[in-house]
Design a protein around this motif. Structure first.
Motif, PDB file in Angstrom:
ATOM      1  N   MET A   8       0.825  -1.195   0.000  1.00 21.95           N
ATOM      2  CA  MET A   8       0.000   0.000   0.000  1.00 21.95           C
ATOM      3  C   MET A   8       0.863   1.250   0.000  1.00 21.95           C
ATOM      4  O   MET A   8       0.608   2.191  -0.737  1.00 21.95           O
ATOM      5  N   ALA A   9       1.906   1.209   0.829  1.00 22.72           N
ATOM      6  CA  ALA A   9       2.805   2.356   0.875  1.00 22.72           C
ATOM      7  C   ALA A   9       3.403   2.582  -0.505  1.00 22.72           C
ATOM      8  O   ALA A   9       3.489   3.703  -0.994  1.00 22.72           O
ATOM      9  N   ALA A  10       3.797   1.478  -1.146  1.00 19.98           N
ATOM     10  CA  ALA A  10       4.388   1.606  -2.469  1.00 19.98           C
ATOM     11  C   ALA A  10       3.361   2.178  -3.439  1.00 19.98           C
ATOM     12  O   ALA A  10       3.656   3.039  -4.248  1.00 19.98           O
ATOM     13  N   LEU A  12       0.808   4.030  -2.734  1.00 22.10           N
ATOM     14  CA  LEU A  12       0.534   5.430  -2.417  1.00 22.10           C
ATOM     15  C   LEU A  12       1.571   6.330  -3.039  1.00 22.10           C
ATOM     16  O   LEU A  12       1.274   7.325  -3.661  1.00 22.10           O
TER      17      LEU A  12
END
Lengths: 225, 722
Positions: A8-10, A12
């Motif tokens: 998810m961080a990636a 985002l």
């Protein structure tokens, strides 16, 4: 912390206008490449894991005269062979072919690099002295990790060493019935139990250690000293 | 005396070992986080702040948590970003849309509104004492959501919490039981100012509720709301029949929250909250390959000076070191080698943490330099500027490799790099690099279309004539998008320095974003300089000169920037146009002045907060100051807010009264776990107006310089041995 969070961080960050598709550059990694690797790893759970075969061990032993060990990430059933590439006083550094390393002292892991969530350094001398002497007792032990914010987090433990019988360590050119010691540590970090198998001279031939929340339990077994 | 083979032992040794390593094709250890970290279970409400359903609670998120919430119930959609600024203080920015709400400001019946909240925890929860929070909701601006509250929350049994509070303003619109003075109705200025005249004035009402979490996944909630939605009833279609709301939260393993609600008797609602925390990285310490270890010299070898008379020794050390650095994504740009000291001019293209680059370079030096070299001086550079001289003893590197990083820091000296820096190796320049990449340009908060975007391709090129002299250009070609459909025309009482952006967007395809010649330099100790000429940014051409004073050990820096600008043609190709602009509404013509500039002070408070003050003349010729405060993290995250007040009267500035916004920088390495210097910065400002606008020139000095200075290196020093 989970794969999903990482993906998810990636995603985002990936949604922001930053992707470099191609170009010439020097030393700087192409973010698109990094991103696709990360996403692949996140989706597939990493490259396929194959246990190390005796054939691979034999080939490795034949290719060098340096010490070799087998490292297992026990919480991920993931193995690799490591070769001693350097020593600094009592510390020896073993590395995989893809530039990941473990530093050991007398066979005990004192630091890792390139595995993620690395053990940056530790204060293990009193503990090592007890284990190498094959004695029980209580000693201090300190580990240091980097936080997500690049701060050094220090965990201070009190560890009790006790006899845990014997265990056979067989692999590579080593096959001995060693003495096993169990170490229970409690302190400012999560509590854990490590085990060490020593030979007659007190040298650790197999160490099974907890290396923090990210790496979990890791073992290193000598295939040739 | 002939050189002995042992003097370049390090180099040979590492080559031999590298070959050996190649034989070990037995794969890599793949470590992925295996354990769900104990996540905070902050329950966010429909307003995107810690709370029950529509009401706030006295819950507090963990320090530095960022919660992004999208919620909808009935006709109300709210998108909120909440940041826990300190353990007790949080701030929120919200963009909301109310459907079927017809006011003069509405577009097609939809009313869009921005709001800011602040919350402060007065008391932390104790054995008998509840947590107590004071909150200011929509405290800047038009105040549709305006309200203040004092709320207490107590965990009375495991998983069971009880919340009770007192509300003012909107939060006292149902069943008020008392009153504290009169709450004014008029707006201060043109909106956009703190509504201090209303705080804790007028009716007071009580609200409260309970929540029960049987485990870390589920939470059941019920509340009594003191908000009667008066305006929504009057203007919109709100027809709630009950003050009671009920809800269910589900928390995912990563902390994200999904909620379903029954609200006000007639509505259903849903909400998704994504949480992340700059202090929790995907991979703590990152996944970069292991550094090559320190190569300890054999005892007695340091006395061997045989190499100093061998003419091939210096060049071969240089080649070996250069190759070793290349492996780490680093570049040797110069090397001074004497019998006892080596000074390395280092270019770092990979590591956000300069301490990591320096640590890797130092280890490469132990492996590749003759044994008699005892002192290592590493000079990190940026755009050719020597930023610092980091001096270490080789014996310390050998002795402290397995110790706490602080031990090495205590033995490392930081001085100005200006005198130490070796000359650049011949043959490295000129150097040309280019890249072709996709880009996205966003415009948000335009009521006609709250989210507009252009997407296309961007071609960049950099020709470095010398390390500090760079010709740089960037061209974009739009492939798709709707930024050019911006049609809003507001009257401005200033020259149109920024509000013509739609015209620039319409005509600039393809557009030269910038095409400049920049020269960076070190005019004196502690001083850094930049001169940029050409097409400086999308709207302005001209020249920009900057001077920065920043001692290597100081947390304070002072800067000055002077710009001479000329308005570019709308098509953003080669050409400039008249500086006289015509107001689209009043038809009044005003001239943009050529000169603008600022004096700046930067101060690192050392507790994670950083302040910047810029005082000077802005693009439209207005004089004033910008104050910026950031919460900074060593890994490169920054979350900050700024405000600019100039001599433009609030009524002339227009909606919002003065320029303000928030900005967030996310280091790509944090998200991916792999070292890269890239940082994505997003700045959200509520409105683009002409007052308080600054030139957007590339390459400002401060951020380039400070990362290699002692205070920043101290913060990231844990990465020295990484």
């Amino acid at each position: 912390m989970s794969l999903r969070k990482r993906a998810m961080a990636a995603a985002l960050v990936g949604a922001l206008p930053l992707l470099a598709a191609c170009g010439s550059n020097t030393g700087e990694r192409n973010p698109t490449e990094i991103l696709s690797q990360t996403l692949q790893a996140a989706i597939s759970g990493g490259p396929e894991v194959q246990p190390i075969t005796t054939q691979q061990i034999a080939t490795a032993l034949g290719s060098t005269t340096e010490p070799i060990a087998l490292v297992s990430l026990l919480d991920r059933t993931n193995q690799a062979l490591v070769l001693r590439i350097e020593s600094n006083g009592p510390y020896e550094t073993f590395a995989t072919s893809s530039r990941q390393s473990l530093t050991v002292r007398g066979g005990m892991i004192t630091a890792t690099r390139g595995l993620g969530g690395d053990l940056m350094s530790s204060e293990a001398e009193p503990l090592l002295a007890l284990i190498q002497a094959g004695r029980g007792g209580t000693v201090p032990y300190v580990t240091r990790y980097l936080t997500g914010d690049d701060q050094t987090e220090v965990f201070r433990y009190t560890c009790s060493v006790r006899d845990a019988g014997t265990e056979r360590v067989a692999g590579g050119v080593i096959d001995i019935q060693g003495r096993k010691l169990a170490v229970v540590c409690t302190g400012t970090g999560p509590s854990f139990e490590n085990t060490f198998v020593i030979d007659r001279s007190g040298q650790i031939l197999k160490a099974t250690q907890y290396l923090g929340d990210f790496l979990g339990r890791v073992s290193i077994q000598m295939l040739r000293r | 005396m002939p050189a002995r083979p042992s003097v370049i032992r390090g180099a040979k040794g590492s080559v031999a070992r590298a070959c050996l390593l190649g034989l070990f094709a037995t794969g890599a250890l793949v470590a992925m986080p295996h354990r769900a970290e104990a996540q905070s279970q902050t329950n966010y409400n429909l307003y995107g702040v810690p709370g029950l359903i529509d009401m706030p609670s006295a819950g507090v998120a963990p320090d530095s948590e960022i919660g992004t919430t999208i919620s909808r119930f009935g006709n109300n959609t709210r998108t909120t970003l909440t940041f826990q600024i300190t353990p007790r203080l949080s701030g929120s920015f919200r963009y909301s849309a109310i459907d079927n709400f017809d006011t003069v400001a509405s577009v097609d019946g939809v009313y869009y509104d921005r709001s800011f909240d602040m919350r402060f925890q007065l008391l932390t929860e104790g054995l008998y004492r509840p947590s107590l929070v004071v909150g200011f909701q929509d405290f800047i601006g038009t105040g549709l959501y305006g309200g203040e509250y004092l709320v207490a929350t107590k965990t009375v049994a495991p998983g069971l919490t009880v919340t009770g509070g007192l509300g003012w303003g909107r939060l006292a619109s149902r069943n008020a039981f008392a009153s504290t003075g009169t709450r004014p109705e008029e707006l201060l200025g043109e909106g956009g100012l703190p509504t201090y005249d209303r705080w804790f004035r007028g009716d007071v009402a009580a609200f409260g509720g309970v929540s029960y979490s049987p485990n870390d996944r589920w939470t059941f909630k019920a509340e009594y709301s003191s908000d009667n939605y008066d305006q929504e009833r009057r203007i919109g279609e709100f027809d709630g029949t009950s003050p009671w709301n009920f809800g269910l939260d589900y928390h995912f393993e990563n902390g994200s929250q999904l909620s379903l609600y029954s609200a006000y008797g007639t509505e259903v609602g849903a909400q998704l909250t994504l949480v992340l925390n700059p202090r929790k990285a995907a991979v703590p310490g990152g996944l970069d390959p292991a550094p090559l270890p320190v190569d300890v010299r054999p005892r007695g070898s340091a006395a061997d000076l045989g190499w100093t008379t061998d003419p091939t020794a210096v060049p071969s050390s240089k080649v070996a070191l250069s190759e070793a650095l290349e492996q780490e994504g680093l570049k040797l740009e110069g090397l001074d080698l004497t019998a006892q000291r080596a000074t390395l001019r280092l270019k770092n293209n990979r590591y956000y943490a300069v301490s990591q680059a320096v640590g890797r370079a130092a280890r490469a030096m132990t492996r590749n330099l003759p044994a008699s070299v005892e002192e290592f001086v590493i000079v990190p550079t940026e755009n050719g500027m020597a930023l610092s001289a980091v001096t270490m003893r080789r014996s310390d590197l050998e002795a402290l490799e397995n110790e706490a990083a602080t031990e090495m820091f205590a033995r490392t000296r930081f001085t100005d790099g200006i005198a130490a820096v070796p000359p650049v190796e011949p043959g490295l320049y000129p150097d040309f690099t280019w890249s072709l990449s996709p880009y996205v340009a966003l415009s948000v908060f335009d009521p006609d279309n709250p989210l507009r975007a252009d997407g296309g391709l961007r071609l960049r090129g950099n020709l470095r004539l010398s390390p500090g002299i760079i010709v740089s250009g960037s061209v974009t070609k739009k492939l798709t998008g709707n930024l050019d459909s911006v049609e809003r025309e507001d009257e401005s009482s200033l020259p149109l320095v920024r509000t013509q952006y739609a015209e620039f967007s319409r005509q600039g395809d393809p557009a030269i974003e910038h095409l400049t010649l920049a020269a960076y330099g070190r005019p004196a100790k502690d001083f850094y300089s930049r001169l940029t000429v050409g097409y400086l940014e999308k709207m302005y051409a001209g020249a920009s000169a900057e001077l920065l004073w920043k001692p290597v050990n100081s947390r304070l820096a002072l800067g000055a920037e002077l710009n001479y600008v000329q308005l570019r043609d709308y098509d953003q190709l080669f050409g400039v146009q008249s500086m006289v602009t015509t107001d689209p509404v009043s038809g009044v013509q005003r001239e943009i002045p050529n000169l603008n500039g600022h004096l700046s002070a930067y101060y690192d408070f050392g507790n994670g907060f950083h302040g910047q003050l810029d005082v000077g003349r802005y693009l439209a010729g207005d004089y004033g100051a910008t104050i910026t405060v950031d919460r900074e993290f060593a890994n490169g995250w920054k979350v900050g807010a700024y405000a600019t007040v100039t001599d433009v009267p609030f009524e002339d500035f227009g909606e919002g009264s003065f320029d303000k916004g928030i900005r967030v920088s996310v280091p790509l390495g944090w998200a991916l776990g792999t070292a890269t210097k890239r940082v994505n910065s997003v700045s959200i400002k509520s409105l683009t107006r002409d007052g308080g606008a600054r030139l957007d020139v590339d390459g400002r000095l401060y951020d380039q310089v400070r990362n290699s200075h002692r205070p920043e290196m101290a913060k990231t020093w844990g990465r020295f041995w990484r």
